[in-house]
Design an enzyme around this catalytic site. Structure first.
Site, PDB file in Angstrom:
ATOM      1  CD  GLN A 101      -2.520  -1.198   2.455  1.00 23.53           C
ATOM      2  OE1 GLN A 101      -3.428  -0.446   3.099  1.00 23.53           O
ATOM      3  NE2 GLN A 101      -1.990  -1.789   3.659  1.00 23.53           N
ATOM      4  CG  ASN A 102       3.935   1.082   2.389  1.00 14.75           C
ATOM      5  OD1 ASN A 102       2.996   1.391   3.013  1.00 14.75           O
ATOM      6  ND2 ASN A 102       4.988   0.448   2.900  1.00 14.75           N
ATOM      7  CG  HIS A 119      -3.159   2.838  -1.693  1.00 14.68           C
ATOM      8  ND1 HIS A 119      -3.073   2.599  -0.462  1.00 14.68           N
ATOM      9  CD2 HIS A 119      -4.268   2.168  -2.217  1.00 14.68           C
ATOM     10  CE1 HIS A 119      -4.274   1.948  -0.036  1.00 14.68           C
ATOM     11  NE2 HIS A 119      -4.906   1.728  -0.964  1.00 14.68           N
ATOM     12  CB  CYS A 127      -1.204  16.579 -16.404  1.00 20.55           C
ATOM     13  SG  CYS A 127      -2.166  18.354 -16.711  1.00 20.55           S
ATOM     14  CB  CYS A 130      -2.999  16.756 -20.878  1.00 20.49           C
ATOM     15  SG  CYS A 130      -1.400  16.688 -20.174  1.00 20.49           S
ATOM     16  CB  SER A 189      -4.083   0.437  10.469  1.00 17.19           C
ATOM     17  OG  SER A 189      -4.052   1.089   9.515  1.00 17.19           O
TER      18      SER A 189
HETATM   19  C1  BJW Z   1       4.782  -1.331  12.449  1.00 11.53           C
HETATM   20  C2  BJW Z   1       5.816  -0.833  12.752  1.00 11.53           C
HETATM   21  C3  BJW Z   1       6.892  -1.601  12.867  1.00 11.53           C
HETATM   22  C4  BJW Z   1       4.471   0.808  13.230  1.00 11.53           C
HETATM   23  N1  BJW Z   1       6.947  -2.701  12.065  1.00 11.53           N
HETATM   24  N2  BJW Z   1       4.494  -2.499  11.781  1.00 11.53           N
HETATM   25  C5  BJW Z   1     -15.540  -0.767   2.895  1.00 11.53           C
HETATM   26  C6  BJW Z   1     -15.727  -0.296   4.159  1.00 11.53           C
HETATM   27  C7  BJW Z   1     -15.458   0.953   4.728  1.00 11.53           C
HETATM   28  C8  BJW Z   1     -14.890   1.836   3.830  1.00 11.53           C
HETATM   29  C9  BJW Z   1     -14.655   1.616   2.622  1.00 11.53           C
HETATM   30  C10 BJW Z   1     -14.907   0.344   2.235  1.00 11.53           C
HETATM   31  N3  BJW Z   1     -14.462   0.159   0.821  1.00 11.53           N
HETATM   32  C11 BJW Z   1     -14.114   1.517   0.430  1.00 11.53           C
HETATM   33  C12 BJW Z   1     -14.183   2.495   1.432  1.00 11.53           C
HETATM   34  C13 BJW Z   1     -13.744   3.894   1.528  1.00 11.53           C
HETATM   35  C14 BJW Z   1     -12.326   4.068   1.498  1.00 11.53           C
HETATM   36  C15 BJW Z   1     -11.851   3.674   3.071  1.00 11.53           C
HETATM   37  O1  BJW Z   1     -11.172   2.530   3.293  1.00 11.53           O
HETATM   38  N4  BJW Z   1     -12.149   4.300   4.288  1.00 11.53           N
HETATM   39  C16 BJW Z   1     -11.889   3.876   5.506  1.00 11.53           C
HETATM   40  C17 BJW Z   1     -10.592   4.693   6.009  1.00 11.53           C
HETATM   41  C18 BJW Z   1     -12.904   3.528   6.378  1.00 11.53           C
HETATM   42  N5  BJW Z   1     -11.639   3.687   0.781  1.00 11.53           N
HETATM   43  C19 BJW Z   1     -11.516   4.385  -0.403  1.00 11.53           C
HETATM   44  O2  BJW Z   1     -11.738   5.714  -0.667  1.00 11.53           O
HETATM   45  C20 BJW Z   1     -10.582   3.628  -1.606  1.00 11.53           C
HETATM   46  N6  BJW Z   1     -11.150   3.655  -2.945  1.00 11.53           N
HETATM   47  C21 BJW Z   1     -12.353   3.155  -3.168  1.00 11.53           C
HETATM   48  O3  BJW Z   1     -13.052   2.528  -2.393  1.00 11.53           O
HETATM   49  O4  BJW Z   1     -12.879   3.474  -4.364  1.00 11.53           O
HETATM   50  C22 BJW Z   1     -14.085   3.034  -4.671  1.00 11.53           C
HETATM   51  C23 BJW Z   1     -14.380   3.301  -6.083  1.00 11.53           C
HETATM   52  C24 BJW Z   1     -14.188   2.194  -6.956  1.00 11.53           C
HETATM   53  C25 BJW Z   1     -14.396   2.269  -8.316  1.00 11.53           C
HETATM   54  C26 BJW Z   1     -14.483   3.678  -8.938  1.00 11.53           C
HETATM   55  C27 BJW Z   1     -14.169   4.751  -8.113  1.00 11.53           C
HETATM   56  C28 BJW Z   1     -14.136   4.734  -6.963  1.00 11.53           C
HETATM   57  C29 BJW Z   1      -9.101   4.204  -1.850  1.00 11.53           C
HETATM   58  C30 BJW Z   1      -8.327   4.214  -0.551  1.00 11.53           C
HETATM   59  C31 BJW Z   1      -6.776   5.046  -0.884  1.00 11.53           C
HETATM   60  C32 BJW Z   1      -5.982   5.213   0.352  1.00 11.53           C
HETATM   61  N7  BJW Z   1      -5.132   6.178   0.024  1.00 11.53           N
HETATM   62  C33 BJW Z   1      -4.092   6.428   1.026  1.00 11.53           C
HETATM   63  C34 BJW Z   1      -3.114   7.497   0.731  1.00 11.53           C
HETATM   64  C35 BJW Z   1      -2.237   7.111  -0.426  1.00 11.53           C
HETATM   65  C36 BJW Z   1      -1.289   8.326  -0.999  1.00 11.53           C
HETATM   66  C37 BJW Z   1      -0.482   8.684   0.127  1.00 11.53           C
HETATM   67  O5  BJW Z   1       0.387   7.875   0.636  1.00 11.53           O
HETATM   68  O6  BJW Z   1      -0.519   9.832   0.312  1.00 11.53           O
HETATM   69  O7  BJW Z   1      -3.239   5.091   1.455  1.00 11.53           O
HETATM   70  S1  BJW Z   1      -4.742   6.558   2.787  1.00 11.53           S
HETATM   71  C38 BJW Z   1      -3.439   5.785   3.709  1.00 11.53           C
HETATM   72  O8  BJW Z   1      -3.769   4.517   4.258  1.00 11.53           O
HETATM   73  C39 BJW Z   1      -2.680   5.298   2.510  1.00 11.53           C
HETATM   74  C40 BJW Z   1      -2.068   3.884   3.061  1.00 11.53           C
HETATM   75  O9  BJW Z   1      -1.666   3.178   1.991  1.00 11.53           O
HETATM   76  C41 BJW Z   1      -3.344   3.428   3.749  1.00 11.53           C
HETATM   77  C42 BJW Z   1      -3.362   2.409   4.879  1.00 11.53           C
HETATM   78  O10 BJW Z   1      -2.354   2.903   5.799  1.00 11.53           O
HETATM   79  P1  BJW Z   1      -1.451   1.861   6.593  1.00 11.53           P
HETATM   80  O11 BJW Z   1      -0.378   1.504   5.552  1.00 11.53           O
HETATM   81  O12 BJW Z   1      -2.166   0.536   6.946  1.00 11.53           O
HETATM   82  O13 BJW Z   1      -0.748   2.556   7.587  1.00 11.53           O
HETATM   83  P2  BJW Z   1      -1.399   3.156   8.987  1.00 11.53           P
HETATM   84  O14 BJW Z   1      -0.857   4.127   9.472  1.00 11.53           O
HETATM   85  O15 BJW Z   1      -2.779   2.906   9.080  1.00 11.53           O
HETATM   86  O16 BJW Z   1      -0.937   1.770   9.864  1.00 11.53           O
HETATM   87  C43 BJW Z   1       0.495   1.540  10.186  1.00 11.53           C
HETATM   88  C44 BJW Z   1       0.718   0.253  10.918  1.00 11.53           C
HETATM   89  O17 BJW Z   1       1.967  -0.121  11.152  1.00 11.53           O
HETATM   90  C45 BJW Z   1       0.099   0.031  12.346  1.00 11.53           C
HETATM   91  O18 BJW Z   1      -0.735  -0.959  12.313  1.00 11.53           O
HETATM   92  C46 BJW Z   1       1.142   0.017  13.292  1.00 11.53           C
HETATM   93  O19 BJW Z   1       0.907  -0.376  14.448  1.00 11.53           O
HETATM   94  C47 BJW Z   1       2.061  -0.663  12.213  1.00 11.53           C
HETATM   95  N8  BJW Z   1       3.450  -0.379  12.671  1.00 11.53           N
HETATM   96  N9  BJW Z   1       5.540   0.569  13.416  1.00 11.53           N
HETATM   97  C48 BJW Z   1       5.535  -3.076  11.775  1.00 11.53           C
HETATM   98  N10 BJW Z   1       8.202  -1.152  12.979  1.00 11.53           N
HETATM   99 ZN    ZN Z   2      -0.998  18.535 -18.822  1.00  8.57          ZN
END
Ligand code: BJW
Ligand code: ZN
Length: 239
Positions: A101-102, A119, A127, A130, A189
């Site tokens: 996801q990173n 992601h 852009c 375009c 998470s």
């Molecule tokens: C350690 C550690 C160590 C610490 N060792 N571990 C179903 C149910 C509910 C909601 C939805 C659903 N389906 C869709 C949704 C809506 C929404 C969603 O999920 N919302 C929830 C928050 C409720 N999802 C979307 O909107 C998605 N799109 C979508 O559904 O589109 C529909 C569609 C279909 C067709 C056409 C059009 C539309 C898109 C989601 C995009 C998420 N984007 C981000 C940003 C990416 C860009 C950027 O980086 O800026 O992605 S948000 C952010 O969260 C990023 C991450 O990849 C993602 C996940 O986070 P991650 O990696 O889990 O990080 P943390 O911080 O949460 O957790 C870190 C973990 O590490 C913790 O557990 C720590 O304990 C641990 N840790 N140190 C090991 N040393």
């Molecule tokens: Zn352009």
């Protein structure tokens, strides 16, 4: 923990395996995670900033967040967790898929060959006019927000809330999850969908699930192994 590590290590020797990573794997490199206190930037949550609406309303604010993150990422290195996954892939040609996801590119820099990026990539810009894509590794970026030669704003080529995951990445990840015999859930998470749903897909298709995380996650209840601790310390012990 020692017993679990031994069993998991021996399964990795023969099984089809998926490693599904999140921000936690880059935490030990010094990249902030999204959730929890250290994930906040100027008191804005990622749910507020990582959206098309936020970009439309205040592109400079959203770009300042990305520029801050790009500067951090450009100054850090892959850690032993990233490197261990690259080594597991080398030892399991054809039976290992890395799904991340990173957006930070640290898996690539550690030597992983084909990480499936659900992601997007923080070093790719797209852009808003375009749709041209360019690679840009300048940090800090100047000017902010950057503009395409066509005049429209460029945005990071990442997946924001409400946006779809790139179709090819989703297909590869889904297929790998259904084929996996071992599914490692590392440093995430498991709260952001549809990516988080891959754990249940793998489990339902018969994979044995292992969670590597210092803290509890919703995937723990699907897991045969829950290994509590930092990924950078646990993953090298699987080699
Ligand atoms: C350690 C550690 C160590 C610490 N060792 N571990 C179903 C149910 C509910 C909601 C939805 C659903 N389906 C869709 C949704 C809506 C929404 C969603 O999920 N919302 C929830 C928050 C409720 N999802 C979307 O909107 C998605 N799109 C979508 O559904 O589109 C529909 C569609 C279909 C067709 C056409 C059009 C539309 C898109 C989601 C995009 C998420 N984007 C981000 C940003 C990416 C860009 C950027 O980086 O800026 O992605 S948000 C952010 O969260 C990023 C991450 O990849 C993602 C996940 O986070 P991650 O990696 O889990 O990080 P943390 O911080 O949460 O957790 C870190 C973990 O590490 C913790 O557990 C720590 O304990 C641990 N840790 N140190 C090991 N040393
Ligand atoms: Zn352009």
């Amino acid at each position: 923990m020692e017993d679990s590590l031994g069993l998991l290590r021996s399964s990795l020797g023969t099984a089809r395996c998926v490693a599904f990573t999140g921000a936690g794997i880059s935490a030990e490199s010094g990249v902030p995670t999204f959730r929890g206190t250290q994930g906040l930037w100027r008191s804005f949550s990622p749910e507020k900033l990582a959206t098309p609406e936020a970009f439309a309303e205040d592109p400079r604010l959203v770009w300042e967040w990305y520029d801050w993150r790009r500067q951090i990422i450009s100054q850090v290195k892959p850690n032993p967790g990233h490197r261990a996954l690259a080594e597991i892939e080398r030892r399991a040609p054809g039976r290992f898929t890395l799904v991340t996801q990173n957006v930070d590119g640290l898996h690539d820099r550690a030597g992983s060959r084909h990480p499936v990026k659900l992601h997007g990539d923080i070093w790719q810009l797209r852009c808003t006019g375009c749709a041209a894509e360019i690679r840009n590794e300048q940090a800090p970026l100047e000017p902010l927000p950057p503009r395409c030669p066509c005049g429209a704003f460029l945005r990071p080529a990442v997946v924001w809330f409400g946006e779809a995951i790139p179709e090819d990445a989703w297909e590869q990840a889904f297929e790998a999850a259904t084929q996996a015999q071992v599914f490692l859930v590392i440093g995430t998470s498991v709260t952001v969908y549809p990516a988080a749903g891959l754990v249940a897909v793998a489990r339902k298709s018969g994979a044995r699930v292992a969670v590597l995380n210092p803290d509890p996650t919703p995937a723990d209840e699907l897991a045969e192994w829950v290994l509590r601790g930092p990924a950078g310390q646990i993953l090298p012990r699987l080699l």
